[in-house]
Scaffold this motif. Sequence first.
Motif, PDB file in Angstrom:
ATOM      1  N   MET A   1       0.845  -1.179   0.000  1.00 44.06           N
ATOM      2  CA  MET A   1       0.000   0.000   0.000  1.00 44.06           C
ATOM      3  C   MET A   1       0.890   1.242   0.000  1.00 44.06           C
ATOM      4  N   LEU A   2       0.585   2.136  -0.885  1.00 43.73           N
ATOM      5  CA  LEU A   2       1.280   3.419  -0.927  1.00 43.73           C
ATOM      6  C   LEU A   2       0.613   4.349   0.088  1.00 43.73           C
ATOM      7  N   VAL A   3       1.395   4.965   0.939  1.00 46.61           N
ATOM      8  CA  VAL A   3       0.870   5.898   1.935  1.00 46.61           C
ATOM      9  C   VAL A   3       1.429   7.283   1.626  1.00 46.61           C
ATOM     10  N   LEU A   4       0.527   8.250   1.457  1.00 43.63           N
ATOM     11  CA  LEU A   4       0.913   9.625   1.132  1.00 43.63           C
ATOM     12  C   LEU A   4       0.302  10.583   2.134  1.00 43.63           C
ATOM     13  N   SER A   5       0.971  11.703   2.336  1.00 47.82           N
ATOM     14  CA  SER A   5       0.404  12.792   3.121  1.00 47.82           C
ATOM     15  C   SER A   5      -0.010  13.884   2.144  1.00 47.82           C
ATOM     16  N   ARG A   6      -1.211  14.396   2.269  1.00 46.97           N
ATOM     17  CA  ARG A   6      -1.723  15.465   1.416  1.00 46.97           C
ATOM     18  C   ARG A   6      -2.406  16.494   2.302  1.00 46.97           C
ATOM     19  N   LYS A   7      -2.352  17.722   1.897  1.00 44.50           N
ATOM     20  CA  LYS A   7      -3.039  18.798   2.599  1.00 44.50           C
ATOM     21  C   LYS A   7      -4.286  19.178   1.807  1.00 44.50           C
ATOM     22  N   LYS A   8      -5.151  19.947   2.440  1.00 44.38           N
ATOM     23  CA  LYS A   8      -6.362  20.419   1.780  1.00 44.38           C
ATOM     24  C   LYS A   8      -5.995  21.089   0.457  1.00 44.38           C
ATOM     25  N   GLY A   9      -6.682  20.684  -0.603  1.00 41.27           N
ATOM     26  CA  GLY A   9      -6.451  21.244  -1.916  1.00 41.27           C
ATOM     27  C   GLY A   9      -5.424  20.482  -2.742  1.00 41.27           C
ATOM     28  N   GLU A  10      -4.662  19.584  -2.118  1.00 42.30           N
ATOM     29  CA  GLU A  10      -3.665  18.805  -2.845  1.00 42.30           C
ATOM     30  C   GLU A  10      -4.299  17.539  -3.420  1.00 42.30           C
ATOM     31  N   SER A  11      -3.676  17.025  -4.479  1.00 41.60           N
ATOM     32  CA  SER A  11      -4.252  15.896  -5.208  1.00 41.60           C
ATOM     33  C   SER A  11      -3.263  14.765  -5.401  1.00 41.60           C
ATOM     34  N   VAL A  12      -3.805  13.651  -5.828  1.00 39.40           N
ATOM     35  CA  VAL A  12      -3.041  12.485  -6.257  1.00 39.40           C
ATOM     36  C   VAL A  12      -3.619  12.096  -7.614  1.00 39.40           C
ATOM     37  N   ILE A  13      -2.750  11.774  -8.564  1.00 40.52           N
ATOM     38  CA  ILE A  13      -3.182  11.352  -9.898  1.00 40.52           C
ATOM     39  C   ILE A  13      -2.898   9.857 -10.055  1.00 40.52           C
TER      40      ILE A  13
END
Length: 77
Positions: free
Chosen positions: A1-13
Amino acid sequence: MLVLSRKKGESVIIQDEIEITVLGVEGDTVRIGISAPKNVDIFRKEIYLSIQEANRESAAQSEAGIHNLLQHFKNPK
């Protein structure tokens, strides 16, 4: 599983066609937006699992019906 941190407004493609955007975080709830082609089905996991279970039940009933039909033709009364 890929684990990412994102903030409000950020995306993942994902594969050039699916974009997941963090819309907001309130307590332990994260709101996300998903942009994907119309031919891509998107479900909440609990709904997806419910659909899968219904499909398994339907397939089992179909198998039983086909089995009974074949038995009838093998042993006609």
